[in-house]
Design a protein around this motif. Structure first.
Motif, PDB file in Angstrom:
ATOM      1  N   CYS A  63      13.812 -15.899  -7.653  1.00  9.79           N
ATOM      2  CA  CYS A  63      14.670 -15.080  -6.792  1.00  9.79           C
ATOM      3  C   CYS A  63      15.468 -14.060  -7.599  1.00  9.79           C
ATOM      4  N   GLN A  64      15.294 -14.082  -8.931  1.00  6.63           N
ATOM      5  CA  GLN A  64      16.002 -13.129  -9.776  1.00  6.63           C
ATOM      6  C   GLN A  64      15.065 -12.258 -10.612  1.00  6.63           C
ATOM      7  N   GLU A  65      13.767 -12.370 -10.357  1.00  2.00           N
ATOM      8  CA  GLU A  65      12.815 -11.557 -11.122  1.00  2.00           C
ATOM      9  C   GLU A  65      11.581 -11.242 -10.275  1.00  2.00           C
ATOM     10  N   TYR A  66      11.267  -9.949 -10.187  1.00  2.00           N
ATOM     11  CA  TYR A  66      10.130  -9.463  -9.423  1.00  2.00           C
ATOM     12  C   TYR A  66       9.329  -8.503 -10.293  1.00  2.00           C
ATOM     13  N   CYS A  67       8.018  -8.454 -10.041  1.00  4.04           N
ATOM     14  CA  CYS A  67       7.138  -7.602 -10.824  1.00  4.04           C
ATOM     15  C   CYS A  67       6.116  -6.960  -9.882  1.00  4.04           C
ATOM     16  N   ILE A  68       5.852  -5.674 -10.064  1.00  3.57           N
ATOM     17  CA  ILE A  68       4.838  -4.982  -9.270  1.00  3.57           C
ATOM     18  C   ILE A  68       3.682  -4.638 -10.190  1.00  3.57           C
ATOM     19  N   MET A  69       2.495  -5.062  -9.770  1.00  6.82           N
ATOM     20  CA  MET A  69       1.272  -4.796 -10.523  1.00  6.82           C
ATOM     21  C   MET A  69       0.437  -3.785  -9.743  1.00  6.82           C
ATOM     22  N   ASP A  70      -0.200  -2.871 -10.469  1.00  8.00           N
ATOM     23  CA  ASP A  70      -1.078  -1.918  -9.812  1.00  8.00           C
ATOM     24  C   ASP A  70      -2.475  -2.513  -9.670  1.00  8.00           C
ATOM     25  N   GLU A  71      -3.417  -1.725  -9.184  1.00  7.29           N
ATOM     26  CA  GLU A  71      -4.768  -2.227  -8.916  1.00  7.29           C
ATOM     27  C   GLU A  71      -5.511  -2.621 -10.194  1.00  7.29           C
ATOM     28  N   ASN A  72      -5.028  -2.176 -11.360  1.00  5.84           N
ATOM     29  CA  ASN A  72      -5.636  -2.547 -12.643  1.00  5.84           C
ATOM     30  C   ASN A  72      -4.896  -3.691 -13.319  1.00  5.84           C
ATOM     31  N   SER A  73      -4.014  -4.347 -12.575  1.00  3.90           N
ATOM     32  CA  SER A  73      -3.195  -5.461 -13.075  1.00  3.90           C
ATOM     33  C   SER A  73      -2.241  -5.042 -14.194  1.00  3.90           C
ATOM     34  N   CYS A  74      -1.841  -3.788 -14.175  1.00  3.24           N
ATOM     35  CA  CYS A  74      -0.825  -3.295 -15.109  1.00  3.24           C
ATOM     36  C   CYS A  74       0.528  -3.316 -14.409  1.00  3.24           C
ATOM     37  N   VAL A  75       1.570  -3.595 -15.158  1.00  2.00           N
ATOM     38  CA  VAL A  75       2.913  -3.631 -14.589  1.00  2.00           C
ATOM     39  C   VAL A  75       3.340  -2.204 -14.247  1.00  2.00           C
ATOM     40  N   ALA A  76       3.632  -1.978 -12.970  1.00  3.02           N
ATOM     41  CA  ALA A  76       4.079  -0.662 -12.508  1.00  3.02           C
ATOM     42  C   ALA A  76       5.597  -0.612 -12.373  1.00  3.02           C
ATOM     43  N   ALA A  77       6.215  -1.780 -12.141  1.00  4.78           N
ATOM     44  CA  ALA A  77       7.675  -1.854 -12.033  1.00  4.78           C
ATOM     45  C   ALA A  77       8.109  -3.311 -12.225  1.00  4.78           C
ATOM     46  N   SER A  95      10.432   1.144 -14.281  1.00  3.40           N
ATOM     47  CA  SER A  95       9.395   1.598 -13.365  1.00  3.40           C
ATOM     48  C   SER A  95       8.607   2.766 -13.930  1.00  3.40           C
ATOM     49  N   ASP A  96       7.339   2.819 -13.533  1.00  2.97           N
ATOM     50  CA  ASP A  96       6.532   4.010 -13.775  1.00  2.97           C
ATOM     51  C   ASP A  96       7.088   5.130 -12.910  1.00  2.97           C
ATOM     52  N   PRO A  97       6.885   6.383 -13.302  1.00  4.95           N
ATOM     53  CA  PRO A  97       7.373   7.512 -12.504  1.00  4.95           C
ATOM     54  C   PRO A  97       6.723   7.636 -11.127  1.00  4.95           C
ATOM     55  N   VAL A  98       5.649   6.879 -10.851  1.00  3.62           N
ATOM     56  CA  VAL A  98       4.992   6.959  -9.542  1.00  3.62           C
ATOM     57  C   VAL A  98       5.955   6.564  -8.416  1.00  3.62           C
ATOM     58  N   PHE A  99       6.949   5.751  -8.729  1.00  2.00           N
ATOM     59  CA  PHE A  99       7.929   5.321  -7.729  1.00  2.00           C
ATOM     60  C   PHE A  99       9.190   6.168  -7.865  1.00  2.00           C
ATOM     61  N   THR A 100       9.508   6.932  -6.819  1.00  2.19           N
ATOM     62  CA  THR A 100      10.740   7.724  -6.824  1.00  2.19           C
ATOM     63  C   THR A 100      11.935   6.778  -6.717  1.00  2.19           C
ATOM     64  N   PRO A 101      13.146   7.241  -7.014  1.00  2.00           N
ATOM     65  CA  PRO A 101      14.324   6.393  -6.841  1.00  2.00           C
ATOM     66  C   PRO A 101      14.465   5.852  -5.410  1.00  2.00           C
ATOM     67  N   PHE A 102      14.092   6.640  -4.412  1.00  2.00           N
ATOM     68  CA  PHE A 102      14.206   6.191  -3.022  1.00  2.00           C
ATOM     69  C   PHE A 102      13.203   5.080  -2.728  1.00  2.00           C
ATOM     70  N   THR A 115       0.858  -1.182   0.000  1.00  3.12           N
ATOM     71  CA  THR A 115       0.000   0.000   0.000  1.00  3.12           C
ATOM     72  C   THR A 115       0.895   1.234   0.000  1.00  3.12           C
ATOM     73  N   MET A 116       0.613   2.130  -0.954  1.00  4.53           N
ATOM     74  CA  MET A 116       1.325   3.408  -1.032  1.00  4.53           C
ATOM     75  C   MET A 116       0.299   4.478  -1.378  1.00  4.53           C
ATOM     76  N   ASP A 117       0.212   5.506  -0.570  1.00  2.28           N
ATOM     77  CA  ASP A 117      -0.770   6.578  -0.778  1.00  2.28           C
ATOM     78  C   ASP A 117      -2.182   6.014  -0.921  1.00  2.28           C
ATOM     79  N   HIS A 118      -2.513   5.054  -0.091  1.00  8.46           N
ATOM     80  CA  HIS A 118      -3.835   4.405  -0.066  1.00  8.46           C
ATOM     81  C   HIS A 118      -4.145   3.642  -1.354  1.00  8.46           C
ATOM     82  N   ARG A 119      -3.146   3.385  -2.172  1.00  5.40           N
ATOM     83  CA  ARG A 119      -3.332   2.611  -3.409  1.00  5.40           C
ATOM     84  C   ARG A 119      -2.684   1.247  -3.237  1.00  5.40           C
TER      85      ARG A 119
END
Length: 175
Positions: free
Chosen positions: A111-125, A140-147, A98-102
């Motif tokens: 162990c060598q590949e990870y994927c982040i999906m948003d609430e619409n099942s789109c790849v966010a990172a 990554s989408d710009p929604v995720f800052t480098p930090f 959860t980030m910003d209530h999303r």
């Protein structure tokens, strides 16, 4: 946006090569609580694992990314799957974030590949180990800052280590 994480540093990819350093981890790298720094050494975020209130089970943990004021920026709970038997124990291959209530879901494909999906099942990172040059390639989408991306990378490592730890616990309980 494309990035490279190598030796605890996140670089933006410019023309196919690592460019400016955008974030880094504060050494030493072995504590559970990690400090994420700006290129000039200022503390930006902390990544840590917290136990849920009243629980001592490893399965009841929260991964927390917080700022210097201890405000939660991103949090996640590992999802354990009984179908992923790990030498007699169950493993986690997902973190509900959860980030910003999303809501987001971080999936461990391996162990060598990870994927982040948003609430619409789109790849966010996407984070993938770089077999040629070492380190990790990140898109990554710009929604995720480098930090935040460094924090997500740490969450990926927590998940991998968590599964490794569960395997060790199960192996020792059989002795």
């Amino acid at each position: 946006m494309k990035y490279l994480i190598k030796t605890g540093k996140l670089y933006q990819i410019d023309n196919g090569r690592p460019g400016a350093k955008l974030a880094c981890l504060k050494p030493p790298y072995y504590p559970v609580k990690k400090t994420i720094l700006s290129p000039d050494g200022r503390i930006k975020l902390y990544a840590d694992i917290k136990s849920c209130k009243g629980s001592e089970r490893i399965r009841d943990q929260l991964y927390i990314l917080s700022d210097s004021l201890n405000q939660t920026i991103l949090s996640g709970s590992p999802v354990y799957n009984r179908e992923l038997l790990l030498l007699g124990g169950i493993a986690a291959n997902q973190i509900k974030l959860t980030m910003d209530h999303r809501p987001y879901n971080l999936y461990m494909k391996s162990c060598q590949e990870y994927c982040i999906m948003d609430e619409n099942s789109c790849v966010a990172a996407r984070l993938e180990h770089n077999p040629k040059g070492g380190g990790w390639l990140v898109e990554s989408d710009p929604v995720f800052t480098p930090f935040i991306l460094m924090g997500i990378f740490i969450f990926c490592r927590y998940l991998d280590k968590n599964n490794e730890f569960l395997t060790e616990l199960e192996n020792h309980s059989d002795e």
